[in-house]
Scaffold this active site. Structure first.
Site, mmCIF file in Angstrom:
data_model
loop_
_atom_site.group_PDB
_atom_site.id
_atom_site.type_symbol
_atom_site.label_atom_id
_atom_site.label_comp_id
_atom_site.label_asym_id
_atom_site.label_seq_id
_atom_site.Cartn_x
_atom_site.Cartn_y
_atom_site.Cartn_z
ATOM 1 C CE LYS A 77 -2.081 1.605 3.518
ATOM 2 N NZ LYS A 77 -2.722 2.439 4.469
ATOM 3 C CG ASP A 95 -7.408 3.625 2.459
ATOM 4 O OD1 ASP A 95 -8.350 3.363 1.673
ATOM 5 O OD2 ASP A 95 -7.332 4.689 3.082
#
Ligand code: SF4
Length: 210
Positions: free
Chosen positions: A120, A138
Site C-alpha cells: 500500500k 486502504d
C-alpha cells in the site's frame, strides 16, 4: 456494477475535485515516503502535526539518521505505534543512503524492501510522488468499493486487482485519491452520508441512509 455506471461515478468524482491529492503534507518524495510510513493506523492530521515540527529540522535521510531512533521518537510520540515506526524510519534512511544514493527509488520492489513499507505504501509513493497509475487500497477504498459494488473483493488485493482492470486509463492516476476522500468524508464507516452523496443514484449499496 456495469462499466457505464463506473465511468459516470468517476466522472462525477473528477468534476467535483479535478486535481485531488493526498492530505498528507509533503514537499519531496522522501517526505512523502516518511509520512506514509508514519500514517499506518494513524490519521493524516496526526502525522501532519508531527512532521510540521520534524521536517523543518530534518527532511533528508542523512538528517533523520543523525537524529537517531530516540530523536525521531521525540517528534512522533503522539502517533500510534511510534516505537516501531521510529525504528523503521531510521532503518529506511540507512538503506536509502547506502543503496539508493539518498533518493527514494522509483521502483516497486526496492520500495517494498524498505522496513515498514508494504504494497500500500509503495503504491501511494509511486502514485503520488512519481505519477504512476497505481491504486493503493486502504480501509476507506476497500469499504467504498464493496458497498457501492464498484469493485467488490474479499480482501484488499482482490479489490486492487479489480480496480486496475475496471478503471479506465484516464482516471487511474487520481482514482486512489477520489475513492479515499469519498470514503473519509461521505461514505464513512459507521453511517454513510447517502443523503448528501453525489453518486447516490449510481451506488448499489442496499442499506442506504436518508
Ligand atoms: S450512496 Fe451511501 S453507501 Fe453509496 S457511496 Fe454514497 S454514501 Fe456510500
Amino acid at each position: 456494477m456495469n462499466q457505464a455506471k463506473r465511468i459516470e461515478i468517476l466522472t462525477r468524482l473528477r468534476d467535483n475535485n479535478p486535481e485531488p491529492t493526498t492530505e498528507l503534507a509533503f514537499s519531496s518524495p522522501f517526505e512523502l515516503l516518511i509520512s506514509v510510513l508514519l500514517s499506518a493506523q494513524a490519521t493524516d492530521v496526526s502525522v501532519n502535526k508531527a512532521t510540521a515540527k520534524l521536517y523543518p529540522v530534518a527532511n533528508t535521510p542523512e538528517a533523520i539518521l543523525a537524529l537517531g531512533v530516540d530523536g525521531v521518537k521525540s517528534y512522533i510520540k503522539t502517533i500510534g505505534l511510534f516505537n516501531s515506526k521510529a525504528e523503521n524510519v531510521i532503518k529506511t534512511c540507512r538503506i536509502l543512503i547506502e543503496q539508493h544514493g539518498s533518493q527514494v527509488p522509483e521502483d516497486r520492489a526496492a520500495l517494498e524492501a524498505l522496513p515498514g513499507v508494504g504494497r500500500k505504501t509503495a503504491n501511494v509513493v509511486l502514485n503520488t510522488a512519481f505519477g504512476w497509475p497505481t491504486i493503493a487500497v486502504d480501509t476507506h477504498i476497500f469499504r467504498v468499493c464493496n458497498r457501492t459494488r464498484f469493485a467488490p473483493g474479499k480482501n484488499v488485493e482482490q479489490v486492487e486487482d479489480k480496480l486496475l482492470k475496471v478503471v479506465p486509463a484516464e482516471f487511474k492516476v487520481d482514482c486512489h485519491h477520489w475513492l479515499i476522500l469519498h470514503g473519509r468524508y461521505t461514505c464513512i464507516a459507521r453511517k454513510p452520508r447517502c443523503g448528501s452523496c453525489l453518486i447516490e443514484d449510481l451506488c448499489e449499496f442496499k442499506e442506504k441512509t436518508e
